[in-house]
Design an enzyme around this catalytic site. Structure first.
Site, PDB file in Angstrom:
ATOM      1  CB  SER A 321      -0.925  -0.013   1.221  1.00  0.00           C
ATOM      2  OG  SER A 321      -1.623   1.186   1.303  1.00  0.00           O
ATOM      3  CD1 TRP A 324      -1.446   1.139  -6.042  1.00  0.00           C
ATOM      4  CD2 TRP A 324      -1.861   2.976  -4.851  1.00  0.00           C
ATOM      5  NE1 TRP A 324      -2.458   1.813  -6.661  1.00  0.00           N
ATOM      6  CE2 TRP A 324      -2.731   2.951  -5.951  1.00  0.00           C
ATOM      7  CE3 TRP A 324      -1.934   4.047  -3.967  1.00  0.00           C
ATOM      8  CZ2 TRP A 324      -3.680   3.946  -6.194  1.00  0.00           C
ATOM      9  CZ3 TRP A 324      -2.863   5.036  -4.200  1.00  0.00           C
ATOM     10  CH2 TRP A 324      -3.724   4.987  -5.299  1.00  0.00           C
ATOM     11  CG  HIS A 325      -0.071   5.875  -1.259  1.00  0.00           C
ATOM     12  ND1 HIS A 325      -0.436   4.710  -0.648  1.00  0.00           N
ATOM     13  CD2 HIS A 325      -1.165   6.661  -1.248  1.00  0.00           C
ATOM     14  CE1 HIS A 325      -1.690   4.791  -0.266  1.00  0.00           C
ATOM     15  NE2 HIS A 325      -2.173   5.963  -0.632  1.00  0.00           N
ATOM     16  N   GLY A 326       3.692   5.678  -3.995  1.00  0.00           N
ATOM     17  CA  GLY A 326       4.779   6.350  -4.701  1.00  0.00           C
ATOM     18  C   GLY A 326       6.063   5.570  -4.599  1.00  0.00           C
ATOM     19  CG  PHE A 468      -0.245   8.798  -5.148  1.00  0.00           C
ATOM     20  CD1 PHE A 468       1.102   9.104  -5.018  1.00  0.00           C
ATOM     21  CD2 PHE A 468      -1.125   9.298  -4.219  1.00  0.00           C
ATOM     22  CE1 PHE A 468       1.555   9.880  -3.964  1.00  0.00           C
ATOM     23  CE2 PHE A 468      -0.681  10.060  -3.153  1.00  0.00           C
ATOM     24  CZ  PHE A 468       0.654  10.359  -3.026  1.00  0.00           C
TER      25      PHE A 468
END
Lengths: 468, 299
Positions: A321, A324-326, A468
């Site tokens: 997670s 996934w954001h960066g 993102f």
């Protein structure tokens, strides 16, 4: 084209008018949705339209092939198509989003110069969102949860529907596809609810989030010269900013979709009224978290194989997670920070304490404590790297904590705090409902429109989650 | 649907009427941008020396000390704006002999500052209003628009420049004791950059410098690039690599252009508004000396 832009203010009424003129012609309505979505997306950078078209064709085509193979009991072939489409979709995402990150990290580890190995690709807006939506479709088809659609237009409308294309909510085919498959009728009350939701979303984005940013960004730019009091204020305001920004976007997306007779999933349920981190994750970015639960956590075994396995699965989900954001270690750090907080609750069997239970006034101390813990996590999220985050936190703990921050526009800050209070007040009052929490009153609407107008000015910025 | 559209029109109509009214009023209040645009339209043919650049040129070059000069610099004016302004007016500046382009250590980082784009769009017509954005209308920023109207009603003038384009009234920041703050730490931190992280912006700025240089060559106009004076304490806090790269980049424009590095021109804090902006009084002596130096170099 961002929701808070003047261009969108002209785009939306035109699309709305044409769309309802096509009422009764489902195929034309869907074709128009796809066209409008491509215009909406291409407004940023038309070159990436090719990527969306490719992703749509690939996911739609392989969906049919998987279903066909399953129908003929050829499970191996179905698996092959399934792995193929997942690999290509994730491969595209990885190349655009993670290639440079992993190569530079590897080069740092091996102490070699990374510059000539990097691709410096521009990250297409919303790639993480529509890729995950496409993957969920493929998985659901492979798991026989849904039947694939034969209609390419319907599928493209599902994958590229402009309100949720660039920053979610990440929709599931089980919810959205049937809506594009069935005729839609205009309902006055639905449209009004949609507009109220858009208004509330704009208030959160423009008045709350963007105004918070005008206090936060200068502090972050010069954090080493700022007193601890300014850093604490910036950290607290960033928690508000990111909520206003992202939940504001989701509100506008959900409201816009309702104007077109489409119901999107809820993405936020007053997350800052959570009493612990486990509850927060049931209320924050719900569409992404349920995605990870359904497609990563449960396939890994979920909580079925003992505590140690549950903890490791939780760590994997939070790690992914964060990533996934960066493509930055600070996001990985943010994910791990939440994993640690979650783990404490997991070990003490307190992850489900507040499920389906609304917060009360007596639980405000727990809410405040959770908010402080989340704020510490958001520092990692906001910082460009872990080192800066650490320095920021370190600088928050010194004797300048009681000094008055310099260079702050106090009148503006008071106005902002009043607006934040209004937001908290309305959301607390309506915390059980999934609708805009504002009263049905034209005077209130005018006040909000003027507040948006007054605060928008020249400081308006892109939505944080676009990156993102 | 008709009911919804009717209600929406009735709801938004007063707002639209109000916005259009504010827009018309604000756009008709004279300001520095509209003044400079009007001046260039009516006097371009007489200008022999044109000053471009951002705030340090706006404050620091006194047009009265240069032959037939007009100071077209403005706060936050990026090299892209300089290039566009020069392209727009060059054909009408029949007498133009020299373009002075003063730069600061922030200049190679100054990509166009978006809020100011509004002024270049509305008053100087450098950019198109289409596609519509917040930079197409003054009324989009209602707070600022109403502030301008209020200031105009109270003072009768919101123009911030004198008749030849130099800034008036700039006092810089004053601290709590009423003493002028040189903002050395703030500005040096703000203007410092790591070359590797900002390569794209630097390359883009260098490209606009090349374009300005090529226009000057094409029209046989002398381009003078000036690294403006700054307080030594400020310069000491900038990364050495940044100073060297900027210096070597600007030096590469010679001999087609003249490059004068005046960053170490003797300054004390009483000569400045802050660490990078020389005062009105100092700008006179600096410009005089600058012009004499240019004359010596060219003869």
């Amino acid at each position: 084209m961002a929701f808070n832009s003047l261009t969108f203010a002209f785009f939306l009424p035109v699309v709305f008018a044409v769309y309802w003129q096509l009422q009764g012609h489902l195929r034309w309505q869907n074709a128009f949705v796809v066209l409008a979505s491509y215009v909406f997306y291409g407004w940023w950078d038309w070159r990436f339209l090719g990527l969306i078209v490719f992703s749509s064709l690939l996911t739609w085509g392989t969906g049919l092939l998987i279903a066909n193979a399953l129908r003929t009991q050829n499970n191996k072939l179905a698996k092959l198509w399934f792995i193929g489409t997942i690999t290509i979709n994730l491969g595209i995402l990885c190349i655009f989003k993670y290639y440079d990150f992993f190569v530079s990290s590897l080069c740092t580890l091996l102490q070699i110069d990374a510059t000539k190995h990097l691709l410096h690709l521009v990250l297409p807006v919303g790639i993480s969102f529509y890729t995950f939506q496409g993957i969920s479709y493929s998985v659901d088809v492979y798991r026989r949860n849904i039947l694939p659609t034969n209609n390419l237009l319907t599928f493209c409308a599902f994958l590229t529907f402009f309100p949720q294309l660039v920053a979610g909510p990440i929709e599931r085919a089980t919810n959205l596809l049937p809506q594009f498959d069935s005729p839609r009728r205009f309902h006055y009350q639905e449209a009004v609810e949609g507009l109220r939701r858009i208004l509330w979303g704009l208030f959160k984005k423009v008045v709350i989030a963007d105004t918070c940013a005008t206090f936060i960004n200068p502090v972050w730019d010069t954090y080493s010269h700022q007193p601890a009091s300014a850093l604490i204020l910036a950290a607290l305001l960033f928690s508000i900013q990111i909520y206003g920004d992202f939940s504001g976007y989701s509100d506008i997306a959900i409201g816009t979709a309702r104007l077109f007779g489409i119901k999107l999933r809820e993405n936020f349920r007053t997350p800052y009224f959570s009493r612990d981190v486990a509850e927060f994750w049931q209320r924050w970015h719900i569409s992404l978290n349920t995605w990870f639960v359904d497609y990563v956590y449960i396939p890994l075994g979920g909580s079925r194989n003992g505590k140690a396995r549950t903890i490791s699965n939780t760590f994997v989900v939070f790690l992914l997670s964060g990533l996934w954001h960066g493509a930055e270690w600070s996001f990985v750090g943010w994910g791990l920070y939440h994993a640690l907080l979650f783990m404490i609750l997991l070990i003490t069997n307190r992850t489900h304490r507040y499920r389906n239970e609304v917060a009360t006034y007596t639980q405000i101390p727990q809410i405040v404590l959770t908010f402080i813990l989340l704020t510490m996590g958001w520092i990692l999220f906001r910082a460009p790297d872990i080192e800066t985050a650490w320095e920021f936190v370190y600088s928050m703990c010194n004797s300048t904590i009681f000094s008055i921050p310099q260079g702050i526009h106090f009148t503006r800050l008071v106005c902002l705090l009043m607006c934040i209070f209004a937001m908290v007040f309305f959301e607390w009052r309506n915390r059980t409902k999934n609708e805009a929490p504002i009263p049905h009153s034209f005077i209130v609407y005018y006040v909000i429109v003027f507040a948006i107008w007054w605060f928008s000015g020249r400081a308006s910025s892109d939505f944080i989650y676009f990156q993102f | 649907m008709r009911k919804l559209v009717t209600k929406l029109i009735l709801f938004f109509l007063p707002l639209i009427v109000f916005a259009v009214g504010v827009e018309i009023v604000v756009e008709n209040i004279p300001n520095s941008y509209s003044y400079k645009s009007n001046y260039m339209t009516s006097h371009a043919a007489d200008i022999k020396t044109l000053v471009l650049g951002s705030s340090n040129a706006y404050d620091g070059i006194c047009p009265y000390e240069l032959p037939n000069c007009f100071n077209l610099a403005n706060s936050g004016q990026a090299l892209e704006d300089d290039y566009r302004l020069l392209s727009m007016y060059i054909d009408s500046m029949d007498s133009l002999k020299m373009v002075i382009l003063p730069l600061g250590y922030h200049s190679l980082l100054s990509s166009q500052t978006m809020p100011r784009r509004l002024y270049y769009t509305v008053y100087m017509h450098l950019y198109s209003r289409w596609p519509l954005s917040q930079y197409s209308f003054e009324a989009y920023d209602m707070q600022n628009a109403l502030r301008k109207i209020k200031e105009y009603i109270l003072t009768g003038d919101i123009t911030r420049c004198d008749s030849l384009g130099q800034r008036l009234y700039y006092e810089g920041t004053v601290d709590e004791n009423g003493k002028r703050d040189m903002q050395i730490d703030f500005l040096s931190h703000h203007d410092s950059f790591e070359i590797t992280k900002k390569r794209d912006v630097i390359d883009s700025c260098a490209n606009y410098l090349h374009l300005i240089d090529s226009i000057c060559q094409r029209y046989n106009v002398r381009l003078v690039i000036v690294q403006m004076p700054v307080l030594s304490q400020y310069k000491a806090q900038l990364p050495v690599e940044q100073i060297m790269i900027q210096d070597s980049l600007l030096r590469s424009f010679t001999p087609s252009a003249i490059y004068i590095n005046a960053s170490e021109w003797p300054l004390s804090s009483k000569d400045c508004y802050n660490a990078t902006h020389i005062s009105d009084a100092t700008s006179i002596s600096f410009t005089k000396e600058l012009y004499e130096y240019i004359i010596r170099l060219t003869h």
